[in-house]
Design an enzyme around this catalytic site. Structure first.
Site, PDB file in Angstrom:
ATOM      1  N   ASP A  16       0.836  -1.195   0.000  1.00  0.00           N
ATOM      2  CA  ASP A  16       0.000   0.000   0.000  1.00  0.00           C
ATOM      3  C   ASP A  16       0.876   1.253   0.000  1.00  0.00           C
ATOM      4  O   ASP A  16       1.977   1.245  -0.565  1.00  0.00           O
ATOM      5  CB  ASP A  16      -0.930  -0.035   1.221  1.00  0.00           C
ATOM      6  CG  ASP A  16      -2.275   0.590   0.923  1.00  0.00           C
ATOM      7  OD1 ASP A  16      -2.328   1.826   0.777  1.00  0.00           O
ATOM      8  OD2 ASP A  16      -3.271  -0.143   0.832  1.00  0.00           O
ATOM      9  N   HIS A  40      -4.035   4.980   4.253  1.00  0.00           N
ATOM     10  CA  HIS A  40      -4.694   3.761   3.776  1.00  0.00           C
ATOM     11  C   HIS A  40      -4.028   2.495   4.312  1.00  0.00           C
ATOM     12  O   HIS A  40      -4.687   1.613   4.890  1.00  0.00           O
ATOM     13  CB  HIS A  40      -4.669   3.787   2.246  1.00  0.00           C
ATOM     14  CG  HIS A  40      -5.660   2.886   1.596  1.00  0.00           C
ATOM     15  ND1 HIS A  40      -5.298   1.773   0.884  1.00  0.00           N
ATOM     16  CD2 HIS A  40      -7.012   2.945   1.525  1.00  0.00           C
ATOM     17  CE1 HIS A  40      -6.368   1.181   0.390  1.00  0.00           C
ATOM     18  NE2 HIS A  40      -7.430   1.879   0.766  1.00  0.00           N
ATOM     19  N   SER A  87     -11.511  -1.862   0.410  1.00  0.00           N
ATOM     20  CA  SER A  87     -10.167  -1.724   0.977  1.00  0.00           C
ATOM     21  C   SER A  87     -10.112  -2.296   2.380  1.00  0.00           C
ATOM     22  O   SER A  87      -9.087  -2.846   2.806  1.00  0.00           O
ATOM     23  CB  SER A  87      -9.757  -0.250   1.028  1.00  0.00           C
ATOM     24  OG  SER A  87      -9.540   0.258  -0.260  1.00  0.00           O
TER      25      SER A  87
END
Length: 652
Positions: A179, A220, A396
């Site tokens: 990520d 994230h 996600s």
């Protein structure tokens, strides 16, 4: 007193009948009220003509056991041990007992039980129990323990608590988050951070810390990491699905552009240390993109599943995509790859999330935010710079939850292959309370229930771990080119195309396939509007897979599809012999036309039955009956709930 488990190798220990010694003294086993467990040891008595050690060793090796010699108290008994079974289980392994008892050279077999013995003079050490719920965000982690908070349905969760209670917390497993980096200094992550397995491919250094931005855009990866390995009972944020696993940070999403080289290096980094690679990214979810991994990345993924984890295969977990009803995840070559496990999401009441993409390649589902403005309906996890959040969202959030469940399964059985994990996902996932107004639940020809949005259901950690304990590695996988056509076929809005091929599934050849896993349809097609094209594939066992739904935002009329590998998992376990039918049509406002230039059908699966030497044949097979029982239980629960509501209304 210090607790010691003693495994009895003596014959008189567990046999539920009386035995006489050589001098005719009667030995009567104790009838105790102890809470015994079942070990991975077995006592085996061979038939008179097969008493030699070499016979016992050959039988043990052939059936997957280790032969540990004869039992000292009886020359007729042999000690077998199965390395794939857990050393202490609450239930006996009926599968292994049956395999032993069906062996013609074996007269009898029994599984050895284990029990408590304590040192005298020591205080008894209490069993180290599971999670105590001391983290402040745990009450908001409905995906771990859904009690109805934030408008959810009680019991609709990942069912992790029983797995934790049995000691499976991800210990010994490393999960890589591919990520924008992870905040490895976060107090809820730093103890579980694996620096050796981490790297920054965006900046080419060993420190995958997120780049600072004023809007916290690079949060994230940190949020995904907390879902997997958030430390338990430390009073910080919440708890991870596999809170004793290690997390590796692979920073590879924070550069001006992605390259095939960065993706390939990321997916092949430290494959003998990293067990699971979790990816919550992919091609743009705009409803008009058709894209996937390039050559180097494909080679890296193929090498990963074949050679990663010292030959057991790297496990790639992929978020299915956030394009909603405007997109189709079969147009995402990462999520639709056979080498990845594509995970969709449901919300806390079992409904489809507004951002969910549907496709036939999705294997299972976990959970994410509902989009409702209800406090706590999102995913609670870690955030940048030591902070916490209640607002992680999208598919996600779904992929890391699945990675955490897989870490629990590998904790239970480290010898699981990448294909074992996929089979376990199919068999242990359940419908639970998942529903979608458009796509109804169906049953394939092997008796397995599936849904076009949710795959084979919501993942169930307790079921998966229990099955993983006794799991026998699935048979060798083969690929069969079943047929197809390279003759052009015209398609129009008023003339849909239906084309069929009959296949013997390579019968009589070395690559024969009898029990399906993945099915691929490689298609080359041109059309005046790609977004209006729909494609369906029907198997010989009459299972229909929607390979491509309408994508109303896709206006392409030049690129089309070029040998694009549409994939379905909906035929899992089916026999592929017979007629396969491809249907291509246009669905849209304006008339369209196109040409199918090529279709090639590839079948992937095994020649031997993958489950306990039995796969579904008709309605009475073990797997089919099991799934029917689950369905009947759900119907019974629904009926009881309706009766209760009716009684309440009558009383009021």
């Amino acid at each position: 007193m210090e607790l010691i488990y003693i495994v009895a190798i003596s014959f008189c220990f567990i046999v539920q009948q009386n035995y006489a010694t050589s001098n005719n003294e009667l030995i009567v086993p104790y009838d105790t009220d102890a809470n015994d467990v079942y070990t991975n040891d077995f006592l085996v008595k061979l038939r008179p003509n097969f008493q030699r050690i070499d016979h016992a060793e050959e039988i043990a090796r052939r059936l997957g056991f280790e032969h540990l010699g004869k039992v000292p108290s009886s020359y007729k008994l042999h000690h077998f041990r199965h390395p794939g079974l857990h050393v202490a289980s609450e239930e006996p392994s009926l599968t292994h007992l049956l395999n032993l008892r069906l062996e013609p050279k074996i007269a009898s077999a029994m599984q050895v039980s284990g029990y408590d013995r304590s040192k005298r003079g020591y205080g008894r050490r209490s069993k180290q129990h599971s999670y105590k719920g001391l983290d402040p965000l745990y009450p908001y982690q409905w995906y771990l323990n859904n009690t109805g908070q934030a408008g959810g349905v009680p019991g609709l969760d990942l069912n992790v608590q029983p797995a934790w209670d049995n000691g499976y917390t991800g210990k010994g497993v490393t999960v890589a988050i591919m990520d924008d980096g992870i905040d490895y200094l976060h107090p809820d992550l730093r103890e579980n951070y694996n620096a050796e397995a981490s790297y920054d491919f965006s900046d080419n250094d060993p420190f995958p810390y997120p780049r600072y931005t004023t809007n916290w855009f690079n949060s994230h990866g940190t949020r995904c990491a907390g879902e997997v390995v958030g430390k338990a009972d430390n009073g910080i944020c919440g708890v991870g699905v596999a809170y004793d696993a290690k997390v590796a940070g692979i920073r590879m999403l924070d550069q001006p552009y992605m390259t095939d080289l960065i993706e390939a290096k990321s997916m092949s980094y430290k494959p003998d240390i990293i067990d699971i690679y979790s990816a919550s990214w992919g091609p743009t979810d705009d409803g008009r993109t058709v894209d996937g991994p390039r050559r180097l990345t494909l080679e890296a993924m193929a090498n990963g599943v074949n050679n990663g984890r010292r030959g057991l295969g790297s496990i790639y977990v992929w978020a299915s995509g956030d394009g909603g009803s405007y997109d189709d995840c079969n147009c995402d070559g990462y999520a639709s790859s056979m080498w990845t496990i594509s995970v969709n999401s449901a919300v806390n009441d079992g409904a489809t999330a507004i951002y969910d993409e549907s496709c036939s390649s999705t294997l299972a589902s976990t959970f994410s935010n509902s989009g409702k403005k209800i406090r706590g309906s999102g995913v609670a996890t870690t955030d940048l710079y030591g902070n916490c959040t209640l607002h992680h969202s999208g598919t996600s959030a779904a992929a890391p939850e699945a990675a955490g469940v897989f870490a629990l399964a590998l904790n239970a059985n480290p010898l699981l292959t990448w294909r074992d994990i996929q089979h376990l996902t199919v068999l242990s996932s359940t419908r639970n309370k998942l529903f979608d107004k458009l796509h109804k639940w169906k049953r394939n020809g092997a008796g397995l229930e599936f849904n076009h949005l949710f795959g084979f259901g919501v993942m169930n950690a307790a079921r998966m771990v229990k099955m993983a304990n006794d799991w026998k590695t699935v048979p060798t996988r083969f690929r069969c080119e079943a047929g197809g056509t390279d003759k052009p076929h015209f398609i129009s809005s008023d003339r849909p195309l239906t084309i069929s091929i009959s296949t013997d599934a390579c019968d009589g050849m070395l690559n024969r396939v009898k029990y399906l896993e993945h099915v691929q349809a490689f298609i080359t097609l041109d059309s005046t509007r790609r977004g209006d094209v729909t494609i369906n594939l029907t198997s010989p066992m009459n299972t229909n897979s929607i390979l491509l739904s309408r994508r109303p935002r896709d206006d392409d009329y030049t690129k089309g599809f070029r040998r694009w590998p549409f994939m379905t998992t909906h035929n899992w376990g089916e026999n592929p012999k017979g007629k396969w039918t491809l249907q291509i049509a246009f669905k849209g406002v304006w008339p369209q036309q196109g040409i199918l230039r090529e279709w090639k059908l590839l079948l992937h699966g095994t020649q031997e039955a993958p489950y306990d030497n039995e796969i579904v044949h008709g309605d009475e097979s073990r797997l089919s009956v099991t799934k029917k029982l689950e369905h009947d239980e759900e119907l019974t629960e629904d009926f009881a709930e309706k009766i209760a509501k009716a009684a309440f209304r009558a009383a009021s």
